[in-house]
Scaffold this active site. Structure first.
Site, PDB file in Angstrom:
ATOM      1  CG  ASP A 138       8.256  -7.828   1.845  1.00 42.43           C
ATOM      2  OD1 ASP A 138       9.118  -8.296   1.080  1.00 42.43           O
ATOM      3  OD2 ASP A 138       7.462  -6.933   1.511  1.00 42.43           O
ATOM      4  N   GLY A 163       0.822  -1.212   0.000  1.00 37.10           N
ATOM      5  CA  GLY A 163       0.000   0.000   0.000  1.00 37.10           C
ATOM      6  C   GLY A 163       0.852   1.256   0.000  1.00 37.10           C
TER       7      GLY A 163
END
Ligand SMILES: *[C@@H]1O[C@H](CO)[C@@H](O)[C@H](O)[C@H]1NC(C)=O
Ligand SMILES: *[C@@H]1O[C@H](CO)[C@@H](O)[C@H](O)[C@H]1NC(C)=O
Ligand SMILES: *[C@@H]1O[C@H](CO)[C@@H](O)[C@H](O)[C@H]1NC(C)=O
Ligand SMILES: *[C@@H]1O[C@H](CO)[C@@H](O)[C@H](O)[C@H]1NC(C)=O
Ligand SMILES: *[C@@H]1O[C@H](CO)[C@@H](O)[C@H](O)[C@H]1NC(C)=O
Ligand SMILES: *[C@@H]1O[C@H](CO)[C@@H](O)[C@H](O)[C@H]1NC(C)=O
Ligand SMILES: *[C@@H]1O[C@H](CO)[C@@H](O)[C@H](O)[C@H]1NC(C)=O
Ligand SMILES: CC(=O)N[C@H]1CO[C@H](CO)[C@@H](O)[C@@H]1O
Length: 653
Positions: free
Chosen positions: A452, A339
């Site tokens: 991540d 995002g």
């Protein structure tokens, strides 16, 4: 809304002014001039039929000062009922001058008491009823003290002679045969007793000669007959109450005026403006309500019962909206896989924050995810970016983090021109990230898999300490998906081969990504660089350097000589070690930290077995017919794989 309101107001004002101007009267040209022959405007406001030009039915004379005169007498006022002239005290004014007051169109009324002197005939006079007036007239001619005057003062009034005529009877007045006409007093009957209205004033009744009334529609007509000018007939016009004008057909006529006119205009304005006003107010109200509703909707959040327990961790959407200035593009810090991130300042505490907008497809698993976010929010480590809280709204989840003023690490590694970090700083960042990751893996009550790790997820605080951001976020994607199909979340180049295969994130998959990150920092290159002819895979490249006997060849050239060789070598080798295709061969985070701190010596490694064999391993799993492992084609093969992985990832967003 304010713009709309302003224009509506303007419209309204315009309409009102239009109504007012439309109601204004247009002047009718006048045939009779009310200006003096000298061009000087008369001091008195004369109206038709009075005027100074020969066209006027009642022509008056004009003094040098612009005063209207009748005979030698100054006109005091002209009204629709009467003309009042001034008779200044003058002891030796010849009696004959009173004759000027009997004109074709005017004559003294019976309300006057004229003061006379040296008359042959006596007449009863009740004029000086009060001592003051008596004194004044008695002394009038004495004071002048002229030898040819005498103080044989007398007066004439109709009332005193028990006559009740409209006019001062000229015949009887002249019959008195007086010598002087010193002054006059205007009397007014009050309770059958006449009282002086004004000294040195004389009232004239006026008329226009004619048998028929020639008045305008809205004027009253006063008809007179047996007039002192020879017994003729005459009339006088007077506008009805509430009308303006002289009322004569030959004059300006009459038109609606104040106060009725004003009232009526007001009424007109009100009848038109009031509904408009009401409409305006109602529309304003509606607009207000709509804007409130819109605002409410704009700031509407999803709040479920279970979320109430999270209290302080939940932010108000409105606050975040204000903090980020409505998620303006200027406040955008970056856009990642999960995002967009905005910078913001909380309205009350003035605290700097970073707000990440994450879109989620369904409410499924939201509860678990938020619970996890909250529990992750409790993680506190100097090398983790603190999650302050969250907010949920429609299809969006907003995560609020501490603001990291120095941004993400990748811009120091790749951006051209580089804002480089020197080796000491880089090494500190590496150790910090390692320490943060150790905390996630082992230091907390639960094992937290970051999922991540990459340079762009490492943020630098004010002291350039590396901080891990976005931990646990990949879980969102897990939660949001169908449990039957596990999708891989992460970034190509950092994904461990077994992760792509099994879809399971473990500490080892985090280690693989950490390895890629170590090489990134040391070499200043991306894990996969898409070249013109072939792609460079960092792991392969570093291990080929090592094979050639000089692993330091792979180090970032911009660092120059300043880098400490041992540390550089350590980081490069550690990077290769962590990037081992076999998860069992990768060290644990605790070991890595010990190597980095120098507490533990690195085991002797062989370059063989690392390289891209892990990648080909993955690759052969998915695409058997392309299983090629010759070095020259590895890059090509990987590109194909990465596109596969990318499509996997993009399908999930
Ligand atoms: C004459 O009329 C004007 C306005 O029309 C008014 O201001 C002024 O007072 C009037 N003068 C007299 C003497 O009535
Ligand atoms: C105006 O003056 C002329 C000439 O002096 C005179 O004949 C006339 O009667 C005067 N009119 C009035 C109204 O005083
Ligand atoms: C008025 O005139 C008489 C003479 O006729 C004189 O004696 C007297 O002083 C005068 N009075 C005044 C006030 O002038
Ligand atoms: C004034 O009138 C009186 C009578 O009332 C008379 O005796 C006197 O001579 C008169 N004086 C003058 C100057 O006419
Ligand atoms: C006027 O009338 C009153 C009483 O009504 C009377 O006393 C007076 O003498 C009369 N005056 C004249 C001049 O006739
Ligand atoms: C004025 O007085 C005379 C004489 O007294 C009289 O004949 C005449 O009718 C009076 N005029 C009016 C209008 O009263
Ligand atoms: C005024 O006088 C008239 C007659 O002259 C009489 O009818 C009326 O009652 C009187 N009014 C008062 C208040 O004295
Ligand atoms: C000053 C003056 O004119 N006086 C006169 C007043 O009246 C009488 C007669 O009525 C005259 O004789 C006076 O001359």
């Amino acid at each position: 809304m304010s713009k709309m309101a302003r224009s509506t107001l303007l419209l309204l004002a315009g309409m009102v002014s239009l109504i007012i101007t439309a109601g204004a009267h247009e002047a009718v040209p006048q045939p009779c001039s009310q200006t003096c022959g000298t061009g000087m405007p008369a001091k008195q406001n004369l109206t038709y039929p009075f005027g100074f030009s020969p066209g006027c039915p009642i022509q008056l004379n004009c003094s040098e000062d612009g005063d209207a005169l009748i005979g030698e007498f100054l006109v005091q006022s002209v009204s629709p009922d009467a003309v009042v002239v001034t008779i200044e005290d003058k002891c030796d004014r010849p009696f004959g001058s009173i004759d000027h007051l009997y004109g074709r169109n005017y004559a003294p009324t019976g309300k006057n008491s004229v003061l006379l002197n040296n008359c042959t005939q006596s007449s009863p006079c009740d004029l000086p009823t009060t001592q003051v007036i008596q004194d004044q007239f008695q002394s009038l001619c004495e004071r002048s003290n002229k030898t040819n005057t005498n103080t044989s003062m007398s007066c004439y009034s109709e009332q005193a002679n028990n006559y009740s005529t409209e006019f001062l009877n000229r015949t009887r007045l002249f019959a008195l045969d007086c010598k002087y006409f010193p002054s006059s007093i205007l009397m007014e009957a009050q309770n059958n007793v006449s009282a002086p209205l004004g000294v040195q004033l004389l009232q004239l009744e006026w008329w226009v000669n004619g048998d028929e009334c020639e008045c305008s529609e809205d004027a009253d007509c006063v008809q007179l007959s047996g007039l002192p000018n020879g017994g003729g007939n005459g009339f006088r016009c007077k506008c009805e109450h509430g009308f303006l004008g002289d009322g004569f057909m030959a004059g300006t006529g009459s038109w609606r005026g104040s106060p009725e006119r004003k009232k009526e205009e007001m009424l007109k304005v009100l009848t038109i403006a009031l509904p408009l006003m009401v409409l305006f107010v109602v529309s304003m109200l509606i607009m207000g309500v709509v804007s409130v509703i819109r605002r409410k909707r704009k700031f509407a959040e999803v709040l479920e019962d279970w979320e109430r327990d999270y209290g302080p961790h939940r932010f108000k959407y409105k606050d975040l909206y204000i903090a980020t200035k409505g998620f303006r593009d200027q406040e955008l810090l970056g856009a990642g896989g999960f995002g967009r991130v905005y910078r913001g300042i909380l309205p009350t505490s003035k605290m700097e924050i970073a707000v990440k907008k994450v879109s989620h497809e369904s409410g499924q698993g939201m509860r678990e995810f938020v619970a996890e976010v909250i529990s992750i929010g409790r993680l506190r480590h100097r090398n983790l970016v603190s999650l302050l809280g969250y907010c949920r709204r429609k299809r969006e989840l907003l995560l609020v983090y501490d603001y990291m003023p120095n941004g993400s690490l990748d811009k120091y590694l790749y951006n051209q021109p580089k804002v480089t970090l020197n080796w000491t700083q880089r090494f500190r960042v590496i150790k910090g990230v390692a320490s943060g990751l150790l905390y996630l893996h082992e230091g907390w009550e639960q094992v937290v898999i970051h999922r991540d790790i990459k340079a762009s997820n490492i943020l630098l605080d004010a002291e350039l300490n590396g901080r891990l951001g976005d931990f646990g976020l990949a879980r969102l994607h897990d939660h949001g998906t169908d449990p039957q199909t596990t999708r891989v979340a992460g970034t190509v180049g950092y994904l461990a081969p077994e992760h792509t295969r099994t879809g399971k994130a473990t500490r080892s998959t985090d280690m693989f990504a950490f390895g890629a990150f170590l090489l990134e920092v040391a070499c200043g290159r991306r894990p996969i660089e898409h070249g013109d002819t072939e792609d460079v895979i960092l792991v392969d490249w570093v291990s080929s350097c090592w094979d050639r006997g000089d692993i330091l060849e792979a180090s970032d050239l911009t660092l120059g000589a300043e880098s400490v060789e041992e540390e550089m070598e350590l980081v490069l080798k550690l990077g290769l070690m962590c990037s081992h295709p076999d998860p069992l061969m990768r060290p644990s985070m605790r070991q890595v930290l010990q190597y980095l701190e120098g507490d533990l010596l690195m085991p002797e490694l062989l370059s063989s077995g690392i390289s891209s064999s892990g990648l080909t391993f993955v690759y052969s799993e998915g695409l058997d017919d392309l299983a090629v492992s010759c070095p020259s084609s590895t890059g090509k093969a990987f590109t194909d794989l990465s596109s596969v992985a990318e499509s996997l990832l993009s399908g999930e967003r």
